[in-house]
Design an enzyme around this catalytic site. Structure first.
Site, PDB file in Angstrom:
ATOM      1  N   PRO A   1      76.221  78.070  45.515  1.00  0.00           N
ATOM      2  CG  PRO A   1      78.525  77.910  44.963  1.00  0.00           C
ATOM      3  CD  PRO A   1      77.062  77.657  44.345  1.00  0.00           C
TER       4      PRO A   1
ATOM      5  CG  ASP B   1      69.289  60.183  62.727  1.00  0.00           C
ATOM      6  OD1 ASP B   1      69.916  59.195  62.832  1.00  0.00           O
ATOM      7  OD2 ASP B   1      68.568  60.198  61.438  1.00  0.00           O
TER       8      ASP B   1
HETATM    9 CL1  6GU Z   1      74.687  73.934  45.885  1.00  0.00          CL
HETATM   10  N1  6GU Z   1      76.464  74.394  44.361  1.00  0.00           N
HETATM   11  C1  6GU Z   1      77.621  74.228  44.095  1.00  0.00           C
HETATM   12  N2  6GU Z   1      78.238  74.184  42.682  1.00  0.00           N
HETATM   13  N3  6GU Z   1      78.598  74.481  44.815  1.00  0.00           N
HETATM   14  C2  6GU Z   1      78.321  74.113  46.204  1.00  0.00           C
HETATM   15  C3  6GU Z   1      77.069  74.405  46.625  1.00  0.00           C
HETATM   16  C4  6GU Z   1      76.177  74.201  45.687  1.00  0.00           C
HETATM   17  N4  6GU Z   1      76.895  74.198  47.901  1.00  0.00           N
HETATM   18  C5  6GU Z   1      77.996  74.258  48.118  1.00  0.00           C
HETATM   19  N5  6GU Z   1      79.040  74.470  47.277  1.00  0.00           N
END
Ligand code: 6GU
Length: 239
Positions: free
Chosen positions: A89, A169
């Site tokens: 994230p 798309d």
């Molecule tokens: Cl890439 N990983 C995790 N654990 N949570 C996320 C994410 C990634 N992208 C958004 N939330």
């Protein structure tokens, strides 16, 4: 394209390797997928992949050594030049532009973390890029990695048939998609728009473009602004 996914849950790769458009790409050998489990690269008796965080606090952190070895194995599969992408994230937001550029590379290694994340020194020494799929928290990077695999795989040459060409798309032109209809001609009191039954291909094209523009204006005005910054609207789009 060769994609290695470093994950404690290798079974999750079957979602893309066995099913749908991506499954066909694997069977046609346009896409090669390999799961690498860091647990297979542990050297201790308990095969531990995580440990308690320095400084205390809840949760566990993934240990760097098994991950480094697993990433090395992933690179062996995907190619020594393959970028290592850590799904987290904290990463830069993934979008269609990034999917397009990744579809140009012959291989990539996706690192899916669990627990509170991975030791930062592993990120700094072995990761080329950190990528997020949106502003919410998942329990692990696997679903995000699968999102990247799917979005990239469908852009590889020959993966989509002529019929569902990727150019049409949503987002390919920087716009949301137009609505779609199939039989029956009337459903729940609503008719299929007459123009779609007209056989007038120019009129159908214009209608679809207008619908796409209208929806984008209503739902995602940010996309229209971005599009206007990138290029002038075409004469047809301005109608
Ligand atoms: Cl890439 N990983 C995790 N654990 N949570 C996320 C994410 C990634 N992208 C958004 N939330």
């Amino acid at each position: 394209m060769r994609i290695a996914m470093v994950t404690l849950f290798p079974e999750m790769l079957s979602m893309v390797s066995d099913l749908g458009v991506t499954g066909r790409a694997v069977r046609d050998d346009r896409l090669q997928l390999r799961a690498v489990n860091p647990r297979d690269y542990t050297t201790d008796r308990h095969r531990s992949v995580d440990d308690r965080p320095y400084g205390g606090g809840p949760g566990m952190v993934m240990r760097p050594e098994p991950l480094a070895a697993a990433l090395e194995a992933g690179r062996e599969f995907a190619g020594e030049a393959a970028p290592v992408i850590y799904l987290s994230p904290q990463g830069r937001k993934f979008d269609h532009e990034r999917a397009k550029s990744l579809a140009e590379t012959p291989g990539m290694v996706l690192l899916a973390g669990r627990y509170e994340g991975v030791d930062e020194r592993l990120v700094r020494s072995a990761v080329d890029e950190e990528v997020s799929i949106g502003d919410y928290v998942l329990s692990g990077g696997e679903l995000a990695a699968l999102v990247v695999v799917d979005a990239v795989a469908r852009l590889l040459p020959g993966v989509l048939g002529h019929e569902d060409s990727a150019e049409e798309d949503s987002f390919a032109q920087g716009l949301l998609d137009c609505p779609h209809f199939t039989r029956p001609e009337q459903y729940k009191g609503e008719d299929v728009p007459a123009v779609l039954l007209s056989g007038d291909h120019a009129a159908i094209r214009r209608w679809r473009l207008k619908q796409a523009l209208g929806r984008t204006w209503e739902r995602r005005p940010d996309l229209l602004e971005a599009l206007e910054k990138r290029r002038e609207l075409t004469a047809e789009e301005q109608l």
